[in-house]
Design an enzyme around this catalytic site. Sequence first.
Site, PDB file in Angstrom:
ATOM      1  N   ARG A 165      88.352  79.492  62.707  1.00  0.00           N
ATOM      2  CA  ARG A 165      86.863  79.122  63.090  1.00  0.00           C
ATOM      3  C   ARG A 165      86.160  80.105  63.648  1.00  0.00           C
ATOM      4  O   ARG A 165      86.293  80.862  64.615  1.00  0.00           O
ATOM      5  CB  ARG A 165      87.109  77.924  64.138  1.00  0.00           C
ATOM      6  CG  ARG A 165      85.836  77.433  64.546  1.00  0.00           C
ATOM      7  CD  ARG A 165      85.958  76.258  65.643  1.00  0.00           C
ATOM      8  NE  ARG A 165      84.646  75.780  66.003  1.00  0.00           N
ATOM      9  CZ  ARG A 165      84.107  75.911  67.179  1.00  0.00           C
ATOM     10  NH1 ARG A 165      85.165  76.737  68.281  1.00  0.00           N
ATOM     11  NH2 ARG A 165      83.103  75.679  67.731  1.00  0.00           N
TER      12      ARG A 165
ATOM     13  N   HIS B 149      76.678  79.330  67.828  1.00  0.00           N
ATOM     14  CA  HIS B 149      77.100  79.375  69.149  1.00  0.00           C
ATOM     15  C   HIS B 149      76.717  80.363  69.942  1.00  0.00           C
ATOM     16  O   HIS B 149      76.993  81.221  70.259  1.00  0.00           O
ATOM     17  CB  HIS B 149      78.822  80.026  68.638  1.00  0.00           C
ATOM     18  CG  HIS B 149      79.847  79.776  69.481  1.00  0.00           C
ATOM     19  ND1 HIS B 149      81.225  79.023  69.318  1.00  0.00           N
ATOM     20  CD2 HIS B 149      79.972  80.080  70.991  1.00  0.00           C
ATOM     21  CE1 HIS B 149      81.745  79.298  70.435  1.00  0.00           C
ATOM     22  NE2 HIS B 149      81.169  79.696  71.560  1.00  0.00           N
TER      23      HIS B 149
ATOM     24  N   GLU C 121      79.273  73.288  71.336  1.00  0.00           N
ATOM     25  CA  GLU C 121      79.094  72.827  72.808  1.00  0.00           C
ATOM     26  C   GLU C 121      77.588  72.930  73.301  1.00  0.00           C
ATOM     27  O   GLU C 121      77.028  73.716  73.951  1.00  0.00           O
ATOM     28  CB  GLU C 121      79.909  73.575  73.703  1.00  0.00           C
ATOM     29  CG  GLU C 121      81.312  73.769  73.504  1.00  0.00           C
ATOM     30  CD  GLU C 121      82.141  74.394  74.552  1.00  0.00           C
ATOM     31  OE1 GLU C 121      81.694  74.904  75.592  1.00  0.00           O
ATOM     32  OE2 GLU C 121      83.233  74.210  74.478  1.00  0.00           O
TER      33      GLU C 121
ATOM     34  N   ASN D  45      86.381  70.098  72.192  1.00  0.00           N
ATOM     35  CA  ASN D  45      86.719  71.502  72.803  1.00  0.00           C
ATOM     36  C   ASN D  45      87.156  71.224  74.225  1.00  0.00           C
ATOM     37  O   ASN D  45      86.424  70.394  74.759  1.00  0.00           O
ATOM     38  CB  ASN D  45      85.399  72.685  73.233  1.00  0.00           C
ATOM     39  CG  ASN D  45      85.139  73.040  71.631  1.00  0.00           C
ATOM     40  OD1 ASN D  45      85.465  72.772  70.652  1.00  0.00           O
ATOM     41  ND2 ASN D  45      84.217  73.941  71.895  1.00  0.00           N
TER      42      ASN D  45
ATOM     43  N   TYR E  66      89.073  72.282  77.777  1.00  0.00           N
ATOM     44  CA  TYR E  66      90.000  73.155  78.698  1.00  0.00           C
ATOM     45  C   TYR E  66      90.584  72.710  79.978  1.00  0.00           C
ATOM     46  O   TYR E  66      91.828  73.063  80.558  1.00  0.00           O
ATOM     47  CB  TYR E  66      88.960  74.425  79.100  1.00  0.00           C
ATOM     48  CG  TYR E  66      88.555  75.370  77.842  1.00  0.00           C
ATOM     49  CD1 TYR E  66      89.349  76.364  77.572  1.00  0.00           C
ATOM     50  CD2 TYR E  66      87.662  75.033  77.195  1.00  0.00           C
ATOM     51  CE1 TYR E  66      88.833  77.067  76.518  1.00  0.00           C
ATOM     52  CE2 TYR E  66      86.988  75.516  76.168  1.00  0.00           C
ATOM     53  CZ  TYR E  66      87.864  76.707  76.073  1.00  0.00           C
ATOM     54  OH  TYR E  66      87.462  77.553  74.563  1.00  0.00           O
TER      55      TYR E  66
ATOM     56  N   GLU F 132      88.611  73.868  69.981  1.00  0.00           N
ATOM     57  CA  GLU F 132      88.917  74.994  71.162  1.00  0.00           C
ATOM     58  C   GLU F 132      89.881  74.438  72.260  1.00  0.00           C
ATOM     59  O   GLU F 132      89.744  73.475  72.546  1.00  0.00           O
ATOM     60  CB  GLU F 132      87.467  75.472  71.718  1.00  0.00           C
ATOM     61  CG  GLU F 132      86.843  76.396  71.106  1.00  0.00           C
ATOM     62  CD  GLU F 132      85.626  76.902  71.866  1.00  0.00           C
ATOM     63  OE1 GLU F 132      85.511  76.811  73.262  1.00  0.00           O
ATOM     64  OE2 GLU F 132      84.528  77.314  71.299  1.00  0.00           O
TER      65      GLU F 132
HETATM   66  C1  PNW Z   1      83.358  77.648  75.792  1.00  0.00           C
HETATM   67  N1  PNW Z   1      82.069  75.464  81.375  1.00  0.00           N
HETATM   68  O1  PNW Z   1      82.729  77.983  76.732  1.00  0.00           O
HETATM   69  C2  PNW Z   1      82.904  78.418  74.710  1.00  0.00           C
HETATM   70  O2  PNW Z   1      82.765  77.575  73.562  1.00  0.00           O
HETATM   71  C3  PNW Z   1      83.709  79.766  74.353  1.00  0.00           C
HETATM   72  O3  PNW Z   1      82.685  80.540  73.610  1.00  0.00           O
HETATM   73  C4  PNW Z   1      84.090  80.074  75.662  1.00  0.00           C
HETATM   74  O4  PNW Z   1      84.697  81.732  75.242  1.00  0.00           O
HETATM   75  C5  PNW Z   1      85.562  79.244  76.008  1.00  0.00           C
HETATM   76  O5  PNW Z   1      84.804  78.041  76.220  1.00  0.00           O
HETATM   77  C6  PNW Z   1      86.028  79.714  77.344  1.00  0.00           C
HETATM   78  O6  PNW Z   1      85.134  79.647  78.443  1.00  0.00           O
HETATM   79  C7  PNW Z   1      82.724  77.217  77.891  1.00  0.00           C
HETATM   80  O7  PNW Z   1      81.370  76.145  82.369  1.00  0.00           O
HETATM   81  C8  PNW Z   1      82.031  78.100  78.897  1.00  0.00           C
HETATM   82  O8  PNW Z   1      82.447  74.207  81.639  1.00  0.00           O
HETATM   83  C9  PNW Z   1      81.827  77.345  80.153  1.00  0.00           C
HETATM   84  C10 PNW Z   1      82.203  76.249  80.229  1.00  0.00           C
HETATM   85  C11 PNW Z   1      82.728  75.184  79.338  1.00  0.00           C
HETATM   86  C12 PNW Z   1      82.936  75.882  78.204  1.00  0.00           C
END
Ligand code: PNW
Length: 474
Positions: A80, A124, A169, A298, A300, A375
């Site tokens: 991707r 992006h 996002e 996505n 995290y 992601e």
């Molecule tokens: C995503 N937050 O970014 C992006 O899609 C990527 O480009 C990035 O490198 C990756 O996650 C890791 O950070 C985010 O603050 C950036 O919640 C900030 C946030 C979430 C996702």
Amino acid sequence: MPEAQNVSFPPSFLWGAATSAYQIEGAVRENGRTPSIWDTFSHTPGATADGDTGDTAVDHYHRYRDDVALMARLGLNAYRFSVSWPRVQPTGRGPAVQAGLDFYRRLVDELLSHGIKPSVTLYHWDLPQELEDAGGWPERDTARRFAEYAHLVGEALGDRVDQWTTLNEPWCSAFLGYGSGVHAPGRTDPVAALRAAHHLNLAHGLGTQALRSVLPARASVAVSLNSQVIRPLSQQPEDLAAARQIDDLACGVFHGPMLHGAYPATLLEATSPLTDWSYVLDGDLATAHQPLDALGLNYYTPALVSSARNAPAGPRADAHGASAHSPWPGARDVAFHQPPGDRTEMGWTIDPGGLHELIMRYSREAPGLPLHVTENGAAFPDKVDDDGRVRDPERVAYLHAHLAAVHRAVADGADVRGYYLWSLMDNFEWSYGYAKRFGAVYVDYATLDRIPKSSALWYGQAARTGQLPPVDAF
Ligand code: PNW
């Protein structure tokens, strides 16, 4: 680790890695490319850690052949990436630059010749600076410009790319870009942030229509949302109300229009002291609500939210970067807490159960829509050992636990077709610059050499066998 046994995925499962243009390409002045808002922002003193910029990034623009060969050697079957808007359409208007499109054609051909399925994200976060100068996402015209750009890229790559994503996002684009200002263009205006959110919804709809008009019927069109997992600190009504507000601003503000054709009533109500939403014109919500072929998620880390009254004194964690300005326009009486558990180098709590929760939520919200985890990954302070290897057992454990959570969601009935690790290789981590390493492949920033970390070898074996290897296999 009981889930370690018998975790196997179907042969059709996509084992991918993800990147984005500004984070990896470099070559920011080649072949007529003009600045995007991220070029401007990263060159603004104080905007990024150590003043880092994407000027060179990891030089993928010149090294894409080697990078694709590396993916193939590892065993990945999907990739991707995003297209840089100002590389293809430098002013955000008018005809495409042939050399810009040719780069992506060559990249796609290289992927296809190695049996790797390309998945293209159109946006992006690298808006052409000229469009920001004309008002950016808070202005309606930006959505029309996006549709035109989608049409150009669809026309150029539609014969060889089947998987398309309009936006990555949009929450970050709207609320970090125009609300808290920790992302480009660094504006801090809550109303501009809400206007941006609406025009991103509109751009998604118009862009989807534009893609449909040029792509063959087999093509799949999706959007990638960072629909966040928002948990209330307790079941008390004021904590539930706080979590509801944040959930509306994190998720409902986009999936409302895109999946259901309406903003949540609770969102309109909570933001009414700020805006009357008069920029939502007749037909906009129907336009945003396009039939989709897939949904990208996505993930995290989850967020833990309470009423400010129920917040114990002490530092409060909102995972979205330090800023005096809130990325949550209109939210009142809300406090963020650090969820319990180990954390990555970003300070983000590791919570694989959140990924299962997220997938199950969207299985219910969008029944019948195939899901992709577009992601998921973690930053850790990796280093090269004396023997030249990079060992990252924490990342292997993270990937193992999150893939096991995906597997569990599939067992619970979710239709998950693929997983894209963030990220293929270390890269420009936005306002954190190069200090945070998310890659499965290590990049030596002095030489730009690539060194697969143990997580890359582990993930490659998972991709080749369809089963999760033991965490200590590499
Ligand atoms: C995503 N937050 O970014 C992006 O899609 C990527 O480009 C990035 O490198 C990756 O996650 C890791 O950070 C985010 O603050 C950036 O919640 C900030 C946030 C979430 C996702």
